[in-house]
Design an enzyme around this catalytic site. Structure first.
Site, PDB file in Angstrom:
ATOM      1  N   CYS A 258       5.077 -10.523  12.371  1.00 24.08           N
ATOM      2  CA  CYS A 258       4.890 -11.789  12.837  1.00 24.08           C
ATOM      3  C   CYS A 258       3.498 -12.276  12.554  1.00 24.08           C
ATOM      4  CB  CYS A 258       5.106 -11.632  14.399  1.00 24.08           C
ATOM      5  SG  CYS A 258       6.597 -10.910  14.741  1.00 24.08           S
TER       6      CYS A 258
HETATM    7  O1  KQY Z   1       7.330 -12.593  17.103  1.00 23.54           O
HETATM    8  C1  KQY Z   1       6.937 -13.641  16.737  1.00 23.54           C
HETATM    9  N1  KQY Z   1       7.397 -14.087  15.556  1.00 23.54           N
HETATM   10  C2  KQY Z   1       6.132 -14.630  17.419  1.00 23.54           C
HETATM   11  C3  KQY Z   1       6.081 -14.282  19.056  1.00 23.54           C
HETATM   12  C4  KQY Z   1       5.237 -15.343  19.662  1.00 23.54           C
HETATM   13  C5  KQY Z   1       5.132 -15.050  21.093  1.00 23.54           C
HETATM   14  C6  KQY Z   1       4.283 -16.104  21.823  1.00 23.54           C
HETATM   15  N2  KQY Z   1       3.877 -15.376  22.941  1.00 23.54           N
END
Ligand code: KQY
Length: 364
Positions: free
Chosen positions: A355
């Site tokens: 992520c």
């Molecule tokens: O997992 C993701 N792609 C992003 C997660 C964002 C969480 C914000 N607290």
């Protein structure tokens, strides 16, 4: 940088698989104190470990705010380019451009971003700086851009094999906070036109408790054409059991765009990783409300790894399953070095290594 009104499919551009050669990678330096415990101090150290591993074999750019620029420059190796760019948080997968290529030229896609659900169930407000990043990055890399900002999509919600297949989850793409006026068929058409795929495999759910509405990149990813890893548990009392079983059923009954059945590797999840009182004490509030609750289960999964040119940078959780996960990825990626990074300090922000990264494909 030009904005192109056509689509990648019409122009012969496509999104390559992550396991194809990369030119580079983009990350963003963490900072906000309601996402990251204790002023993001430990998160920055964990991000630096990820950056060190990736930058051994790809040109890494890290975007940092004016406030964090100096810290980022000091903490990151010299080979990493650090640029000052504002953002609301640091999820490069979700709001850096999705890169497409025709083999000779690179272009970016700017999807709309609304913090994983906007005013319906988004995770923070505002998100305007994040939403502008794809465009700024296309400018920075001096590449043309497809502007699809009217369509809400995060990079972590789709995976492609570069050979015509996309996998995604219904829980995320059909959620009410993204594109409520579009049908499933219309959403699928956007994926086909912009990622240049001709088959979309819809898994139902992702990882239990994943606050992105269950991005696919936390539960299932391609490791090779027609080959995937799937987050797994054998424990029927675990809320992850049924979603993983359903994914397995769907994938085993599907073929990819080229008609090949999938080889599915089960990647056993770690034991539940829970938010502690100490984590909560170290987090700022958002609108006077706590952002985490002690005892809350975080969406921990080994699937959230990044495939770099010479390495696979994977999260580990100080769990007995760490070793098995390393072993499986070692077997699946024999030409790459497996780099396990203790990732609880990233997970606390709500995502993991995949992520916080966005690959840029290599072109001629
Ligand atoms: O997992 C993701 N792609 C992003 C997660 C964002 C969480 C914000 N607290």
């Amino acid at each position: 940088m030009k904005i192109i009104s056509s689509t990648p499919k019409k122009d012969g551009f496509y999104m390559p698989a992550e396991f194809s050669p990369h030119y580079g990678c983009i990350m963003i330096f963490p900072e906000r104190a309601d996402s990251w415990t204790y002023g993001a101090y430990a998160a920055r150290k964990a991000f630096v470990k990820v950056a060190e591993a990736i930058s051994e074999s790809e040109k890494l750019t890290v975007c940092a705010s004016a406030k964090q620029y100096e810290n980022a420059r000091r903490m990151l190796p010299e080979r990493v380019r650090v640029v000052e760019m504002s953002s609301n948080d640091c999820w490069a997968r979700d709001y850096a451009p999705t890169f497409v290529t025709n083999g000779k030229e690179l272009r970016g896609i700017n999807w709309g971003f609304n913090a994983w659900g906007g005013l319906v169930d988004g995770l923070y407000f505002p998100w305007d700086l994040d939403d502008k990043m794809a465009r700024k990055l296309c400018d920075l890399y001096d590449i043309d851009m497809y502007d699809l900002s009217s369509f809400i999509l995060e990079g972590g919600s789709v995976h492609v094999d570069g050979e015509g297949t996309c996998i995604t989850t219904e829980a995320c793409l059909l959620s009410k906070g993204r594109n409520p006026d579009l049908t499933k068929v219309e959403i699928e058409n956007f994926l086909c036109e912009y990622l240049n795929v001709n088959k979309v495999i819809w898994l139902e759910n992702g990882i239990f408790g994943d606050e992105t509405n269950e991005h696919v990149d936390n539960i299932c990813t391609f490791t090779a054409p027609a080959e995937v890893v799937l987050a797994w548990t054998d424990d029927p009392s675990d809320p992850q059991y049924k979603p993983s079983q359903r994914c397995f059923e769907i994938l085993s009954q599907s073929t990819d765009a080229k008609g090949r059945p999938f080889k599915i590797h089960k990647l056993h999840c770690p034991a539940p990783v829970l938010v502690t009182e100490k984590d909560c004490e170290g987090l700022d509030t958002m609108d006077f409300k706590p952002t985490r609750t002690a005892g809350e289960r975080l969406a921990a999964s080994y699937v959230n790894f990044y495939i770099a040119n010479n390495a696979v940078v994977m999260p580990i959780f100080d769990d007995p399953n760490d070793e098995k996960a390393v072993e499986l990825l070692t077997n699946l990626f024999p030409t790459r070095k497996i780099v396990p990074v203790p990732a609880r300090d990233i997970l606390i922000g709500g995502g993991n290594i995949h992520c916080i990264t966005q690959q840029i494909p290599l072109v001629e």
